[in-house]
Design an enzyme around this catalytic site. Sequence first.
Site, PDB file in Angstrom:
ATOM      1  N   ASN A  79     -20.050-109.890 -35.411  1.00  0.00           N
ATOM      2  CA  ASN A  79     -20.633-108.609 -34.996  1.00  0.00           C
ATOM      3  C   ASN A  79     -20.937-108.682 -33.499  1.00  0.00           C
ATOM      4  O   ASN A  79     -21.863-109.377 -33.082  1.00  0.00           O
ATOM      5  CB  ASN A  79     -21.919-108.343 -35.785  1.00  0.00           C
ATOM      6  CG  ASN A  79     -22.595-107.036 -35.348  1.00  0.00           C
ATOM      7  OD1 ASN A  79     -22.089-106.327 -34.487  1.00  0.00           O
ATOM      8  ND2 ASN A  79     -23.727-106.728 -35.952  1.00  0.00           N
ATOM      9  N   GLU A 123     -16.945-103.145 -36.608  1.00  0.00           N
ATOM     10  CA  GLU A 123     -17.072-101.971 -35.735  1.00  0.00           C
ATOM     11  C   GLU A 123     -18.182-101.035 -36.179  1.00  0.00           C
ATOM     12  O   GLU A 123     -18.514-100.093 -35.489  1.00  0.00           O
ATOM     13  CB  GLU A 123     -15.737-101.207 -35.717  1.00  0.00           C
ATOM     14  CG  GLU A 123     -14.637-102.005 -34.998  1.00  0.00           C
ATOM     15  CD  GLU A 123     -13.236-101.497 -35.317  1.00  0.00           C
ATOM     16  OE1 GLU A 123     -13.111-100.426 -35.951  1.00  0.00           O
ATOM     17  OE2 GLU A 123     -12.270-102.186 -34.924  1.00  0.00           O
ATOM     18  N   ARG A 124     -18.748-101.292 -37.360  1.00  0.00           N
ATOM     19  CA  ARG A 124     -19.775-100.374 -37.898  1.00  0.00           C
ATOM     20  C   ARG A 124     -20.533-101.099 -39.011  1.00  0.00           C
ATOM     21  O   ARG A 124     -20.064-102.114 -39.522  1.00  0.00           O
ATOM     22  CB  ARG A 124     -19.117 -99.110 -38.453  1.00  0.00           C
ATOM     23  CG  ARG A 124     -18.105 -99.397 -39.541  1.00  0.00           C
ATOM     24  CD  ARG A 124     -17.501 -98.160 -40.181  1.00  0.00           C
ATOM     25  NE  ARG A 124     -16.820 -98.525 -41.423  1.00  0.00           N
ATOM     26  CZ  ARG A 124     -15.611 -99.036 -41.492  1.00  0.00           C
ATOM     27  NH1 ARG A 124     -14.913 -99.258 -40.385  1.00  0.00           N
ATOM     28  NH2 ARG A 124     -15.056 -99.339 -42.658  1.00  0.00           N
ATOM     29  N   ASP A 152     -28.640-112.679 -39.579  1.00  0.00           N
ATOM     30  CA  ASP A 152     -28.691-112.796 -41.037  1.00  0.00           C
ATOM     31  C   ASP A 152     -28.186-111.529 -41.738  1.00  0.00           C
ATOM     32  O   ASP A 152     -27.683-111.592 -42.852  1.00  0.00           O
ATOM     33  CB  ASP A 152     -30.129-113.105 -41.472  1.00  0.00           C
ATOM     34  CG  ASP A 152     -30.586-114.468 -40.942  1.00  0.00           C
ATOM     35  OD1 ASP A 152     -29.895-115.462 -41.215  1.00  0.00           O
ATOM     36  OD2 ASP A 152     -31.620-114.527 -40.255  1.00  0.00           O
ATOM     37  N   GLU A 173     -24.549-108.707 -45.831  1.00  0.00           N
ATOM     38  CA  GLU A 173     -23.418-107.808 -46.153  1.00  0.00           C
ATOM     39  C   GLU A 173     -22.294-108.575 -46.845  1.00  0.00           C
ATOM     40  O   GLU A 173     -21.716-108.122 -47.831  1.00  0.00           O
ATOM     41  CB  GLU A 173     -22.823-107.206 -44.870  1.00  0.00           C
ATOM     42  CG  GLU A 173     -23.462-105.941 -44.404  1.00  0.00           C
ATOM     43  CD  GLU A 173     -22.614-105.251 -43.313  1.00  0.00           C
ATOM     44  OE1 GLU A 173     -21.371-105.242 -43.415  1.00  0.00           O
ATOM     45  OE2 GLU A 173     -23.221-104.725 -42.376  1.00  0.00           O
ATOM     46  N   GLY A 204     -27.382-113.766 -33.829  1.00  0.00           N
ATOM     47  CA  GLY A 204     -28.307-112.626 -33.914  1.00  0.00           C
ATOM     48  C   GLY A 204     -29.609-112.927 -33.208  1.00  0.00           C
ATOM     49  O   GLY A 204     -29.698-113.867 -32.421  1.00  0.00           O
ATOM     50  N   ASP A 231     -40.348-106.958 -38.455  1.00  0.00           N
ATOM     51  CA  ASP A 231     -38.894-107.081 -38.453  1.00  0.00           C
ATOM     52  C   ASP A 231     -38.225-105.760 -38.078  1.00  0.00           C
ATOM     53  O   ASP A 231     -37.352-105.694 -37.215  1.00  0.00           O
ATOM     54  CB  ASP A 231     -38.437-107.520 -39.857  1.00  0.00           C
ATOM     55  CG  ASP A 231     -37.173-108.350 -39.815  1.00  0.00           C
ATOM     56  OD1 ASP A 231     -36.549-108.431 -38.739  1.00  0.00           O
ATOM     57  OD2 ASP A 231     -36.807-108.922 -40.853  1.00  0.00           O
ATOM     58  N   ARG A 266     -33.995-105.204 -29.521  1.00  0.00           N
ATOM     59  CA  ARG A 266     -32.934-106.181 -29.818  1.00  0.00           C
ATOM     60  C   ARG A 266     -32.445-106.918 -28.579  1.00  0.00           C
ATOM     61  O   ARG A 266     -32.100-108.081 -28.643  1.00  0.00           O
ATOM     62  CB  ARG A 266     -31.714-105.477 -30.430  1.00  0.00           C
ATOM     63  CG  ARG A 266     -31.900-104.985 -31.824  1.00  0.00           C
ATOM     64  CD  ARG A 266     -30.573-104.480 -32.344  1.00  0.00           C
ATOM     65  NE  ARG A 266     -29.776-105.614 -32.807  1.00  0.00           N
ATOM     66  CZ  ARG A 266     -29.800-106.068 -34.045  1.00  0.00           C
ATOM     67  NH1 ARG A 266     -30.555-105.487 -34.943  1.00  0.00           N
ATOM     68  NH2 ARG A 266     -29.068-107.094 -34.401  1.00  0.00           N
ATOM     69  N   ASP A 272     -33.548-109.931 -46.692  1.00  0.00           N
ATOM     70  CA  ASP A 272     -32.787-110.658 -45.674  1.00  0.00           C
ATOM     71  C   ASP A 272     -32.829-109.924 -44.331  1.00  0.00           C
ATOM     72  O   ASP A 272     -31.847-109.880 -43.585  1.00  0.00           O
ATOM     73  CB  ASP A 272     -31.339-110.870 -46.140  1.00  0.00           C
ATOM     74  CG  ASP A 272     -31.264-111.737 -47.392  1.00  0.00           C
ATOM     75  OD1 ASP A 272     -32.320-112.228 -47.842  1.00  0.00           O
ATOM     76  OD2 ASP A 272     -30.153-111.933 -47.928  1.00  0.00           O
TER      77      ASP A 272
END
Length: 372
Positions: A22, A55-56, A81, A86, A111, A178, A185, A361
């Site tokens: 990602n 991409e999404r 995570d 996913e 991440g 979270d 981010r 998660d």
Amino acid sequence: LSPPGDSYGVLPRPCRALVLLNPQSGAGRALEDFQAVVQPMLADADIATTVFITERPHHAHEKVRDEDLSQWDTLVVMAGDGLLYEVVNGLMERPDWEDTMKKPLCILPGGSGNALAASINHYAGNDHVAKKKLLMNCTFILCKGLHTQMDLVSLSTASGKRLFSFLGFGWGFISDVDIDSEKYRCLGNARFTLGTLQCLAKLRVYQGRLSYLPALPEPGTSPAPRDSPAPVTNGQAGHTVPLAGTEAPGALPSDSLLVPLSQPVPAHWTVVPEEEFVTVYAIYQSHLGTNLLMAPAAQLHDGCIHLFYLKAGISRMALLKLFLAMARGTHLDLHCPHLRYVPVRAFRLEPRTATGIMTVDGEALACEPVQG
């Protein structure tokens, strides 16, 4: 050294890896770090990569759910995570999930949270590290090709969802931090520090009922009965199936420790007397984030859910002290009267009203009764 009973497999050489990456995760450096740090190490270890860039949202979920995965020896997730969540749930939706889930999964931290990567680094006996050093350590584990088993937790919600989780389920303060910190981010791991301070300022109390099946008999209670209640399958209340091993091919495993959410918990469960909480968190790995060693006793394959709950009435200062101690995993040594920790095999949480965010998660869920 591996704990007794842990068996390790080894990836074949040469090895073919599907890397799900990602580019938006964390501070947005995952692709750059993969090319600079990871790829040269994998090339030296004779691991050939196919890189799939998401991409999404749900792109990786669909890819692993629908794709023929037989051409790869391992699936590698280079992200936070959330992307691994996913992937796990995409794999569990396949008709051949039982075979596919035997394919080794690897996490490379890309991440902001990177809880599973930090946990695996901890289980491997490495020093606590973050950022590039953690990425190098995790890549080195992949290069060595050693893999072992990991527990998954099956969660069922009142609206009929069935989810599979590798890290933790939360409600209240920790989940708020979270999700509220998502807007920071770009700060990487520092987003959680800022989020913690903001949530401390507006400390909230959550009302609900928490019940659990202790992993060890609690003092003064009779041991659990041998015959388990009628299991729940796929969130369908009252619909029972035979015990594991005799289900129809492709059927998901039955939740043999749970009764339907519409029924009271079994008599040998413990119902927590308090009904006002600051946070409830059920974690199955050691780390909640790179700098949060929440469950020092956790192992990858211990068959245990490490349940923490914080009762209402704690001061902001005491809560901040707990979080600062959690960086070193010494929060239980503070003997805070509001904090409870119990290893469990199953739990149920029934919020009194749909207040606050639930997370699985690190991903947000609607607030509703849930059990796992």
